[in-house]
Write an enzyme that holds these catalytic residues in place. Sequence first.
Site, PDB file in Angstrom:
ATOM      1  N   LYS A  48       3.072  -3.178  -1.978  1.00  0.00           N
ATOM      2  CA  LYS A  48       2.385  -2.220  -2.847  1.00  0.00           C
ATOM      3  C   LYS A  48       2.392  -0.861  -2.164  1.00  0.00           C
ATOM      4  O   LYS A  48       1.702  -0.632  -1.173  1.00  0.00           O
ATOM      5  CB  LYS A  48       0.959  -2.663  -3.146  1.00  0.00           C
ATOM      6  CG  LYS A  48       0.351  -1.916  -4.342  1.00  0.00           C
ATOM      7  CD  LYS A  48      -0.908  -2.589  -4.844  1.00  0.00           C
ATOM      8  CE  LYS A  48      -1.360  -1.990  -6.167  1.00  0.00           C
ATOM      9  NZ  LYS A  48      -2.554  -2.670  -6.719  1.00  0.00           N
TER      10      LYS A  48
ATOM     11  N   TRP B  83       4.241  -1.572  -7.353  1.00  0.00           N
ATOM     12  CA  TRP B  83       4.804  -2.767  -6.748  1.00  0.00           C
ATOM     13  C   TRP B  83       6.288  -2.603  -6.447  1.00  0.00           C
ATOM     14  O   TRP B  83       7.044  -2.043  -7.244  1.00  0.00           O
ATOM     15  CB  TRP B  83       4.624  -3.974  -7.676  1.00  0.00           C
ATOM     16  CG  TRP B  83       3.208  -4.391  -7.903  1.00  0.00           C
ATOM     17  CD1 TRP B  83       2.521  -4.359  -9.087  1.00  0.00           C
ATOM     18  CD2 TRP B  83       2.302  -4.927  -6.936  1.00  0.00           C
ATOM     19  NE1 TRP B  83       1.247  -4.831  -8.912  1.00  0.00           N
ATOM     20  CE2 TRP B  83       1.082  -5.186  -7.602  1.00  0.00           C
ATOM     21  CE3 TRP B  83       2.398  -5.197  -5.569  1.00  0.00           C
ATOM     22  CZ2 TRP B  83      -0.027  -5.707  -6.944  1.00  0.00           C
ATOM     23  CZ3 TRP B  83       1.281  -5.728  -4.926  1.00  0.00           C
ATOM     24  CH2 TRP B  83       0.091  -5.970  -5.607  1.00  0.00           C
TER      25      TRP B  83
END
Length: 557
Positions: A450, A455
């Site tokens: 992250k 992501w």
Amino acid sequence: MMDVPLTVPTILERVRTLYRDREVVSLLMAGRDQGGAPVAQVHRTTYGEVARRALHLASALKELGVRPGDRVATLAVNSYRHLEAYLGIPSMGAVLHTVNIRLHPDQTQWILNHAEDRVLIVENLFAAMIPSIRANCPKLEHIIVMGAGGPEGTLDYETLLAQASGDFEYPDLDERQAAAMCYTSGTTGNPKGVLYSHRSTVLHSLASAPKDALNVGERDVVMAIVPMFHVNAWGLPYTCAVAGAAQVFCGMFSDGVSVARMLEQEKVSITAGVPTIWMGLLAELDRAREAGQPYDLSRLESLVVGGSAAPEALIRAFQTRHGLTLRHAWGMTETHPIGTVSVMPPGVSLTSDEGYALQAKQGRRVPLVELELLSDLTDDGRVETLPHDGHTMGRLLARGPWVASSYYKGEGQANFIELSGKLWFDTGDIATLDERGYMHIQDRSKDLIKSGGEWISSVDLENALMAHPAVAQAAVIAIADPKWDERPLAVLVLRPGQQHPGHAELTAFLAPRFAKWWLPDAYEVVQSIPIGATGKFLKRELRDQFAGYTASGTAAR
């Protein structure tokens, strides 16, 4: 309709009566040569003989006092004798508990004690482990050794079968009682036990055989290289027995040369293993072709790959250089394991760019399995189901008649959640689902990176890096970053004779496929990447190794 129980004895009776002449081939260890290398020997038998001996094993265990529900563990390689245990132990009402032979002895003993196994059937290759197991596993009443050389106080497998009664009668089994048991890999905390019922075993065998699943039939010769201790070799020993397919076992010989020779010699049509197996096989096929002595694998229709994602470059290499099809399947210990298989929809060519892209995904769910994507907690503490658009990543949930509803002894219940009145298993995978139902694993939730609130899939980066001609293996992990929280670090193993391509070249190689902020901050070369007992990269160890690492190279290791 008749209420006919779905039990393992129905599989045993099928091979005993319908397929008794189909061959079962095993590559066994026959000693060592003068240099200490293992020497292989081919053993041939039939389903009829395996079934007869399985019934003798069932009788022998009953005579030893094993009762329905008792756990009987195995520490064994892939072979005809392990197949006898697969069929015989559940057929007498006991629970077949396959134990991973690659675990540390302390973990093996922990699992034997946690499962409360009463009997252990162990390959003579692992006889050195017996004294420690006997000293630290007080609930084990009997240890049976497959092969010669068992220490004093153990029982000999062949003698036991020879002395057992051949008049075994199947007990009245409930299809919902446990038939088999496997433990998870335990990458976070202690492993957890998963019990497979007779019903789930039979249903899984029926659903995994059809054309748009693993495509197993009576005319096939199937070699499961995936270990029989690893989620029942993906269910293939039972699937093949139901379908009547001949089975080939390569035991402890899973190197590229041994695998290639067995595939050619036995005219194997379907084989299954993890990506590291196929990387070794590809290297051997390339070597043989360049030497002008290619293997004849014309009968080989598919190489099933699971355990972790295979790079698209590997899939293309098998197809373009050798005309072989590498097919993804996905599952877990908790899903028995098959949940999805990658097959081509009508109108899509296997060798088109679209076809290769689909083959790199884990595929579509097999009948009776359901999949869903779930969000993380929202600001108001809720979770939401996510769209199946092929782009939105979410926690992958699964449910179905061979998906676990709990772990042994009720542990780890946080992995099982209720959603819209249905029980689901939270796989721990982060995935996408597209409009056609193709599922694509992006990462394990603990391995996802992250960066700046967005992501990054380590799996996608790894598979792309392994397409570079200098890179043999790649693992991408998160490193701490004061500005972005986490940034990707690529850890590489180079091909023999190759030099580090350098940061600029590798970044330029990845740039056409990924957003700029996805690209690794650094590329470190190591001699080897740690691999776990199931063939997956141990990223936890890499994170420990590179703890405190910064892209400038000032590492605290």
